[in-house]
Each structure stands twice: as structure tokens, then as C-alpha cells.
Design a protein around this motif. Structure first.
Motif, mmCIF file in Angstrom:
data_model
loop_
_atom_site.group_PDB
_atom_site.id
_atom_site.type_symbol
_atom_site.label_atom_id
_atom_site.label_comp_id
_atom_site.label_asym_id
_atom_site.label_seq_id
_atom_site.Cartn_x
_atom_site.Cartn_y
_atom_site.Cartn_z
ATOM 1 N N SER A 210 0.839 -1.205 0.000
ATOM 2 C CA SER A 210 0.000 0.000 0.000
ATOM 3 C C SER A 210 0.872 1.252 0.000
ATOM 4 N N GLU A 211 0.571 2.157 -0.896
ATOM 5 C CA GLU A 211 1.377 3.359 -1.056
ATOM 6 C C GLU A 211 1.112 4.357 0.065
ATOM 7 N N LEU A 212 2.173 4.978 0.531
ATOM 8 C CA LEU A 212 2.107 6.039 1.530
ATOM 9 C C LEU A 212 2.564 7.338 0.882
ATOM 10 N N GLU A 213 2.735 8.374 1.663
ATOM 11 C CA GLU A 213 3.206 9.645 1.105
ATOM 12 C C GLU A 213 4.602 9.493 0.525
ATOM 13 N N LYS A 214 5.442 8.697 1.183
ATOM 14 C CA LYS A 214 6.801 8.442 0.696
ATOM 15 C C LYS A 214 7.036 6.936 0.703
ATOM 16 N N GLY A 215 6.980 6.325 -0.466
ATOM 17 C CA GLY A 215 7.196 4.889 -0.564
ATOM 18 C C GLY A 215 5.946 4.111 -0.187
#
Length: 401
Positions: A210-215
Motif C-alpha cells: 500500500s502506497e504512503l506519502e513516501k514509498g
């Protein structure tokens, strides 16, 4: 005029460097940390008697940040260093084999192109910025993040040294024998016991992508796991690491010493997210056979996926008799934002109620697991590494292991 132009172009071709007079060399680091900028140098030696204008494209992977072509001029008989900066956003091992070089003659009527074979291997490892900050000054790093290294229980742990008593020390730790000898108040200093076993479990299942704000979640888990491993090894503990999804992907046996940190890094830097769901029951069964000594099982995983795994609870109940379990996950910021939305319409009201329902379910399941002695913590993505290492230090200082 055509004949004159043709003769002029032949003369221009004669005054351009020959390919055998050009030599190339690439200077690049063996390891890049993910999403950090690094400089790459290309040395071009022109041994001919003619200068040239060039256009250069290096054969770095497409996932790297690129700013090509690079253009410039090189005088005759000199070595010119061409420098560019790049970032690698995706972990893994990459091989750079080609360099594409195009140069023109004095008048620019002819242009030659070369494909140069320059083989280099680059490993893109997780971002170790937080680990370096912690190793430089652990107390300062944790205080900056709003935490602190907690004092351990009085008289618990290994004896460290005898030192002068200062205001604020526990009077119960005064060493009266040394005080009488030296005629000044001396106190005993203790530190947490060393040589404990820490087992770090890293989930590589589908939800960790799952994508986060960074990575994504896996990237943050790897960085946090490396930081905890560094803190434990610096403290003299034994650290083992296991990465898994439906099967065990990587297992690093327990060892101590800071040299083991490199072994861990080079074993897990290339793990990726699998499309399959994680098999917690299988990995806990594997841990039961591999880790016979009492240890801290520190699991980095997706909180919601883990709560739905009923079979894992049965294995953990059995592991809990010997080991201490701590699960650290990343808080779902989208769910929190939806739950805190102002209900302006029917649609937003429905979304808000469903989000709150999911949060209540999570709290209920978390309470059920914690009644079994299984501690579960959620942290924001930017604080995951700090929360994990703070709880490790707290467990060591309280002598819970």
C-alpha cells in the motif's frame, strides 16, 4: 557547389577525433540509499589532436532519475570529467553496462556515435538516514522525535561502574564500602542486561505494498527494522531477521556485533512485496522450531490484515509462553481522515460512519489480542522507526525480556 560542400565535409571529417583515441571510465558507488541523490562521474580522455563537441547518455536503469543528454566540449589531449546526479527510488540490484556517446567534428558537418561497454553493479538499499542519526546520538534522536530513553528499574540489570554520587541519584544505590575507602559518596551504576535475543519479523504480503506519502508500507518497515537491529546490536544483543509472505523469503540467524548489521542489510535489501496474502501461521510455526531461546518477537505488518488472521492467534498463544511479542503497524491515515470528516452530505455521513465502524472493530480486536499478552502498536508512517526503537529500549530497560 555540391562538390565544394562534399570536399569541405571530408576535410571536416578528417579533423574529427578517431574512436580509438577516446577512452571512457565511469566512477559510481556500489551502494545507493533509496531516494537519496548521488553523483556519478564519467571520465572521457581525448588523446587525439582535435577538440570535439559531445552529447552523452549513460545507460542507467529507467527507474533512476535521469537528466540526459549531457552536452559539452572537450579539448584535445585532455581528460574531462562529466558529472551528473541521480536518485534510485526502487530497491534492488542493478547492472549498468552501456554508455552512449555522440560527438561532432570541428564544423559540425559530421557526427559519430559510440556505444561503450562499461559494466558496473549498483545495489539500492533502504534509506539509512534515521539509523545513522540514532548511532551518532541515540538520546538526541529520540528526544527530537518526542521520545526519550527511559531509566531502567533500580538495581535491575548488569553492574556497569562505580562513580561519584550526584544530586538526583537514588540513595539506595550508594556503595558504602567505596564511600568509606575514598571518603566521598560513591554510587553504583547499572545498565540493562546484554545478550538478549531479538527476532525481527518483516511482512512482505500483498497489503504491505500500500502506497504512503513516501514509498510504501514495506519500505517504512525495512527502515524501521534496520534501525531496531542497529540499536539492539549496539546494545550487545543477538539479532535475527525473518522476511516472509506466504513462505519464508529470507532468514538471517541470530548473531551479535555491529558487523552483523551489514549481513542483515545485504540479506533483506532486495525483498519485494508479493501478490499473495501473508501466511502468519506458517511463519510462527517456523519460528517455533528455529528460535528455542526466549526472545522478543518484533513483527512489522499491516495492522488490519493481522487482526483477521485467527489461526495466527493460536500459534501466538503457544509462542507467548516462551517469547515476548510486539507488533508494530502503520496507522491508516485515510481511515482517520474519513472518520474526522464533517458530515456535510448524506454520502460523507455514510463514509464517516463506515470509517468509525472500522476503527471500533479494530479497537475491539486489538483489545482481544492484548488480553492474551500480545502487545500491538500503531504509529504514523513518519514515526514508525522511532516508535519501534523506543519500545525496544523500554522493554530492555524494564527487564521484561
Amino acid at each position: 557547389m555540391n562538390v565544394v560542400l562534399f570536399l569541405l565535409s571530408l576535410i571536416d571529417l578528417f579533423f574529427s577525433p578517431k574512436r580509438k583515441d577516446l577512452y571512457f571510465k565511469r566512477r559510481i558507488l556500489d551502494e545507493f540509499e533509496r531516494n537519496l541523490a548521488y553523483k556519478v562521474n564519467i571520465e572521457v580522455t581525448n588523446r587525439s589532436n582535435h577538440f570535439m563537441s559531445y552529447s552523452l547518455v549513460d545507460g542507467i536503469p529507467q527507474s533512476f532519475h535521469q537528466h540526459f543528454p549531457l552536452k559539452g566540449r572537450i579539448q584535445h589531449g585532455v581528460t574531462s570529467v562529466i558529472e551528473y546526479e541521480t536518485k534510485a527510488p526502487v530497491r534492488g540490484e542493478y547492472e549498468i553496462t552501456k554508455l552512449y556517446f555522440r560527438y561532432s567534428s570541428v564544423l559540425g558537418l559530421w557526427e559519430k556515435q559510440m556505444t561503450v561497454n562499461l559494466i558496473d553493479t549498483v545495489k539500492v538499499i533502504p534509506d539509512l538516514t534515521e539509523t545513522k542519526q540514532f548511532l551518532e546520538n541515540a538520546q538526541k534522536y529520540l528526544l527530537f522525535e518526542g521520545n526519550k530513553i527511559r531509566r531502567h528499574q533500580t538495581g535491575i540489570g548488569d553492574f556497569a561502574q562505580i562513580r561519584n554520587y550526584v544530586v538526583g541519584d537514588d540513595p539506595r544505590k550508594i556503595n558504602w564500602r567505596q564511600t568509606a575507602k575514598l571518603r566521598q559518596v560513591m554510587t553504583n551504576e547499572y545498565e540493562p542486561e546484554h545478550g538478549k535475543y531479538i527476532t525481527i519479523l518483516i511482512d512482505c504480503g500483498r497489503m504491505m505494498g500500500s502506497e504512503l506519502e513516501k514509498g510504501n508500507r514495506l519500505e517504512k518497515a525495512l527502515e524501521a527494522a534496520h534501525l531496531v537491529a542497529a540499536a539492539a546490536l549496539e546494545n550487545g544483543d543477538y539479532v535475527s531477521v525473518l522476511a516472509f509472505s506466504k513462505d519464508v523469503k529470507v532468514f538471517v540467524p541470530a548473531a551479535k556485533g555491529m558487523a552483523h548489521l551489514q549481513t542483515i542489510l545485504h540479506s533483506i535489501y532486495n525483498v519485494t512485496v508479493d501478490s499473495a496474502e501473508s501466511n502468519y501461521a506458517s511463519v510462527f510455526s517456523f519460528m517455533e522450531t528455529m528460535q528455542k531461546k526466549r526472545s522478543l518477537l518484533l513483527l512489522f505488518s499491516d495492522f488490519r490484515t493481522f487482526l483477521y488472521e485467527e489461526h495466527a492467534l493460536l500459534y501466538l498463544k503457544r509462542l507467548r509462553q516462551r517469547h515476548l511479542f510486539l507488533m508494530v503497524g502503520i496507522e491508516d491515515s485515510t481511515l482517520q481522515n474519513r472518520a474526522n470528516e464533517k458530515p456535510d452530505s448524506v454520502q460523507t455521513t455514510m463514509i464517516k460512519s463506515i470509517a468509525q465502524q472500522q476503527i471500533m472493530f479494530k479497537k475491539k480486536e486489538k483489545t482481544k489480542w492484548e488480553r492474551q499478552g500480545l502487545v500491538m502498536i500503531e504509529a504514523k508512517e513518519e514515526n514508525l522507526a522511532t516508535v519501534a526503537v523506543s519500545h525496544y529500549i523500554d522493554i530492555m530497560n524494564r527487564n521484561l525480556l
